[in-house]
Design an enzyme around this catalytic site. Structure first.
Site, PDB file in Angstrom:
ATOM      1  N   SER A 198       0.830  -1.208   0.000  1.00 49.48           N
ATOM      2  CA  SER A 198       0.000   0.000   0.000  1.00 49.48           C
ATOM      3  C   SER A 198       0.859   1.251   0.000  1.00 49.48           C
ATOM      4  CB  SER A 198      -0.912   0.001   1.231  1.00 49.48           C
ATOM      5  OG  SER A 198      -0.119  -0.058   2.410  1.00 49.48           O
ATOM      6  N   HIS A 212     -40.079  22.441  -8.099  1.00 50.46           N
ATOM      7  CA  HIS A 212     -40.243  21.543  -9.259  1.00 50.46           C
ATOM      8  C   HIS A 212     -39.619  22.140 -10.524  1.00 50.46           C
ATOM      9  CE1 HIS A 212     -43.368  19.505  -6.804  1.00 50.46           C
ATOM     10  NE2 HIS A 212     -43.656  20.737  -6.448  1.00 50.46           N
ATOM     11  N   SER A 232     -15.293  24.770 -26.995  1.00 48.52           N
ATOM     12  CA  SER A 232     -15.468  23.484 -27.657  1.00 48.52           C
ATOM     13  C   SER A 232     -14.440  23.374 -28.769  1.00 48.52           C
ATOM     14  CB  SER A 232     -16.879  23.407 -28.228  1.00 48.52           C
ATOM     15  OG  SER A 232     -16.906  22.527 -29.327  1.00 48.52           O
ATOM     16  N   LYS A 234     -19.119  28.144 -28.476  1.00 50.97           N
ATOM     17  CA  LYS A 234     -19.433  27.573 -27.160  1.00 50.97           C
ATOM     18  C   LYS A 234     -18.574  28.105 -26.029  1.00 50.97           C
ATOM     19  CE  LYS A 234     -21.220  23.869 -26.430  1.00 50.97           C
ATOM     20  NZ  LYS A 234     -22.421  23.153 -26.092  1.00 50.97           N
ATOM     21  N   ASN A 278     -18.402  26.623 -22.236  1.00 48.07           N
ATOM     22  CA  ASN A 278     -18.979  25.540 -21.439  1.00 48.07           C
ATOM     23  C   ASN A 278     -18.696  25.676 -19.945  1.00 48.07           C
ATOM     24  OD1 ASN A 278     -19.979  24.291 -23.750  1.00 48.07           O
ATOM     25  ND2 ASN A 278     -18.028  23.233 -24.104  1.00 48.07           N
ATOM     26  N   GLU A 313     -19.664  21.539 -13.930  1.00 52.58           N
ATOM     27  CA  GLU A 313     -19.971  20.169 -14.377  1.00 52.58           C
ATOM     28  C   GLU A 313     -19.068  19.150 -13.698  1.00 52.58           C
ATOM     29  OE1 GLU A 313     -21.537  20.134 -18.891  1.00 52.58           O
ATOM     30  OE2 GLU A 313     -19.605  21.094 -18.624  1.00 52.58           O
ATOM     31  N   TYR A 367      -8.583  -6.223  13.723  1.00 54.68           N
ATOM     32  CA  TYR A 367      -8.022  -5.749  12.459  1.00 54.68           C
ATOM     33  C   TYR A 367      -8.100  -6.833  11.384  1.00 54.68           C
ATOM     34  CZ  TYR A 367      -4.870  -4.073   8.872  1.00 54.68           C
ATOM     35  OH  TYR A 367      -4.359  -3.680   7.669  1.00 54.68           O
ATOM     36  N   GLN A 400      -7.037  -2.018   4.932  1.00 55.07           N
ATOM     37  CA  GLN A 400      -6.003  -1.246   4.262  1.00 55.07           C
ATOM     38  C   GLN A 400      -6.604  -0.430   3.110  1.00 55.07           C
ATOM     39  OE1 GLN A 400      -1.894  -2.746   3.619  1.00 55.07           O
ATOM     40  NE2 GLN A 400      -2.533  -2.975   1.506  1.00 55.07           N
ATOM     41  N   LYS A 454      -7.703   3.769   2.998  1.00 52.24           N
ATOM     42  CA  LYS A 454      -6.975   5.000   2.740  1.00 52.24           C
ATOM     43  C   LYS A 454      -7.184   5.554   1.340  1.00 52.24           C
ATOM     44  CE  LYS A 454      -3.652   2.978   4.932  1.00 52.24           C
ATOM     45  NZ  LYS A 454      -4.574   2.179   5.765  1.00 52.24           N
TER      46      LYS A 454
END
Ligand code: ARG
Length: 463
Positions: free
Chosen positions: A24, A157, A278, A284, A286, A291, A318, A323, A326
Site C-alpha cells: 500500500s 419543481h 469546444s 461555445k 462551457n 460540471e 483488524y 487497508q 486509505k
C-alpha cells in the site's frame, strides 16, 4: 530487496505478485510525517517508562528526524516489498542506526500505528476542511451583500414559484455549508482519540503510559478498548459521509450554475477564466468547472459506499481489508478540497444578469399566492381563496395576460372581495417585502441573516 521485518517464521520468499498486490506504499506514503511524529512520541514514552534507555531513545528520535528530511528531499528509496509506510520507516531506521532501532516497535503494532496515523491525518484534514468551508461561506455572504436586492424567480419543481432575493438564495447555501462545518467539527471529537498502546489488539504487557503519548501528540482522549481501537474506522466513514453531504450541496449549486448560465436561463455568466470552449463549435462557452464538481460528487459517494461495504460484517479486530480505507479517504478528502477551493475562486467572479433575473419574475403568475393571501386578509378561508385565484389564473392564461394585467372588473368576476388596493401587492418588490416571517426573503430578513452569518463566521474565527 531488504529483508522483511516479519520474515522470522517464513521459509519461502513472498511471491512477487503478492508483494505488489498487498503493498500500500504508493497510497500510504503520504502519512509519513504523522508516522514519524507518532514514532517519536512512542519513543519518548518508552524512555520515560524505562522500557528503553534514554540513550536509545535519542538515537531513534534523531534517526527518525533524518528519515523525515530524506523523504522530504526525495532521497528516500521506496520498495513495494516493504509493504507500507510504517515498515519503510522502521526498516530505514534499522539501516541507519542499527540495533537500537529494533526497539522502536516495542509495545506497538502496525494495527494501532496505522490507526494513529490516519487519525492524525484526518484531524488536520478536518480542521482544514472547516477553514475552507468558512472561506466559501464568507464568499457566499459577500455575494449576498453585493447583490442584496437582485430579484429572481424562486423555483419549486423547477417551475417558477415566487420571487425571491438572489441574496436569500445565496444565503440558503450559506446555511448548508454551516451545517457541513458543524458536521466536520463534531466528527473531530471522535477522530481525536489516541489508539496507540492497543498494540495488535489486546493491549500490551509493558508498563506503557498511554496518557503521556496522548499529551505529546496533543490528543485530548485515549481509546478505551484495544480491540475497538484497532478495528474502528467509524471516524473515517463519518468524515466521508460528511463530505458526501457537503458534495450534495456543492453539486446542487453546480447544477444551478450550469442551468443559470445556459441561454435558456441567461441568469449568470461564468468568468472566461473558469469556462472552456469546444474543439468544434466556436460559439461555445462551457460550464466545465461546475460540471466537474457535479461529476466528482459521484466519486465521493462511491468512496462512502466502498467504506461501508468494506467494513460491513468484518469480524473483530483488524483485518487487512481495512487497508483499502486509505485510498477511499484520500480520494474523498482531495476531491472535496479541490471542489471547495475552485468555488472560492470562481464565485466572486460570477457575472450576475440582474435584468434577466428580474425579467423572469414578471411572467408565470408568480403573484398568485399573494393574490390568494389578499382574499384571506379580506376574510375568505385560504382553500377557497386558492380555488378562486386558480380560476383567475386559468382565465388570464387564456387571455395571455398576467394576474396584475387583469382589470378590477375582471377580477371581481372571480370574487367580490377584490378592491382597487389589490394592485398594490402584486408587484415583485412588494411580494418580496411582505415576506417578513423569520427566515423569509424580505430585504430586512436577509440583511438580518447576513449580519448573523458575519457574526457566526467571525466568532468561529472563520472570516
Ligand atoms: N498497511 C496496513 C493498513 O493500512 C497497516 C496495518 C497492517 N497490519 C497487519 N497486521 N498487516 O491497514
Amino acid at each position: 530487496m531488504p529483508e522483511k521485518l516479519w520474515s522470522g517464521r517464513f521459509s519461502e520468499k513472498t511471491d512477487r505478485m503478492v508483494e505488489d498486490f498487498t503493498s500500500s506504499i504508493d497510497i500510504d506514503k503520504r502519512l509519513y510525517a504523522y508516522d514519524i511524529e507518532g514514532s517519536i512520541a512512542h519513543c519518548r514514552m518508552l524512555a520515560k517508562t524505562s522500557i528503553i534507555s534514554e540513550a536509545d531513545a535519542s538515537v531513534l528520535i534523531e534517526g527518525l528526524g533524518e528519515i523525515k528530511r530524506e523523504i522530504e528531499r526525495g532521497d528516500f528509496q521506496f520498495d513495494q516489498g516493504l509493504e507500507d509506510i510504517h515498515m519503510h520507516i522502521e526498516a530505514r531506521l534499522i539501516e541507519k542506526v542499527g540495533k537500537s532501532a529494533q526497539k522502536l516497535h516495542t509495545a506497538r503494532s502496525r494495527n494501532d500505528q496505522v490507526a494513529l496515523d490516519v487519525r492524525m491525518y484526518l484531524r488536520e484534514e478536518s480542521v482544514n476542511t472547516i477553514k475552507r468551508l468558512g472561506a466559501l461561506s464568507k464568499v457566499l455572504v459577500d455575494l449576498a451583500k453585493t447583490y442584496i436586492d437582485v430579484i429572481l424567480p424562486g423555483y419549486t419543481h423547477l417551475q417558477r414559484a415566487q420571487p425571491v432575493l438572489l441574496s436569500h438564495h445565496f444565503m440558503a447555501y450559506y446555511e448548508m455549508f454551516s451545517r457541513d462545518i458543524a458536521r466536520f467539527d463534531d466528527g473531530l471529537k471522535r477522530i481525536n482519540v489516541m489508539p496507540l498502546g492497543s498494540a495488535a489488539l489486546a493491549g500490551t504487557t509493558y508498563p506503557i503510559d498511554r496518557e503521556y503519548t496522548a499529551r505529546l501528540l496533543d490528543f485530548p482522549k485515549i481509546s478505551a478498548n484495544s480491540i475497538d481501537a484497532v478495528s474502528d474506522r467509524d471516524f473515517i466513514i463519518e468524515f466521508v459521509s460528511a463530505a458526501s453531504i457537503c458534495m450534495v450541496h456543492l453539486s446542487r449549486m453546480s447544477e444551478e450554475f450550469i442551468l443559470w448560465s445556459s441561454s435558456e436561463f441567461g441568469f449568470i455568466e461564468l468568468p472566461d477564466s473558469f469556462a472552456t470552449g469546444s474543439s468544434i463549435m466556436p460559439q461555445k462557452k462551457n460550464p466545465d468547472v461546475p460540471e466537474l464538481v457535479r461529476g466528482k460528487t459521484g466519486r465521493v459517494f462511491g468512496d462512502l459506499v466502498s467504506l461501508l461495504t468494506m467494513m460491513k460484517s468484518l469480524p473483530l479486530s483488524y483485518n487487512r481489508d481495512m487497508q483499502e480505507d486509505k485510498s477511499a479517504l484520500f480520494q474523498t478528502a482531495d476531491t472535496l478540497r479541490q471542489c471547495i477551493d475552485i468555488y472560492i475562486r470562481m464565485l466572486p467572479k460570477l457575472k450576475i444578469n440582474r435584468k434577466v433575473m428580474q425579467q423572469a419574475t414578471s411572467r408565470g403568475f408568480l403573484n398568485a399566492t399573494d393574490m390568494a393571501d389578499y382574499l384571506v386578509a379580506g376574510g375568505m378561508p385560504f382553500r377557497q381563496a386558492h380555488g378562486c385565484v386558480g380560476e383567475a389564473v386559468a382565465y388570464a392564461s387564456n387571455k395571455k395576460k398576467e394576474l396584475h394585467e387583469l382589470t378590477l372588473k375582471e377580477l371581481k368576476s372571480f370574487s367580490s372581495h377584490f378592491k382597487k388596493d389589490i394592485f398594490n401587492i402584486l408587484g415583485t418588490e412588494q411580494m418580496i417585502d411582505r415576506r417578513k416571517s423569520i427566515g423569509g426573503t424580505a430585504l430586512e430578513c436577509v440583511r438580518e441573516a447576513i449580519h448573523k452569518a458575519e457574526k457566526e463566521l467571525s466568532n468561529n474565527g472563520l472570516s
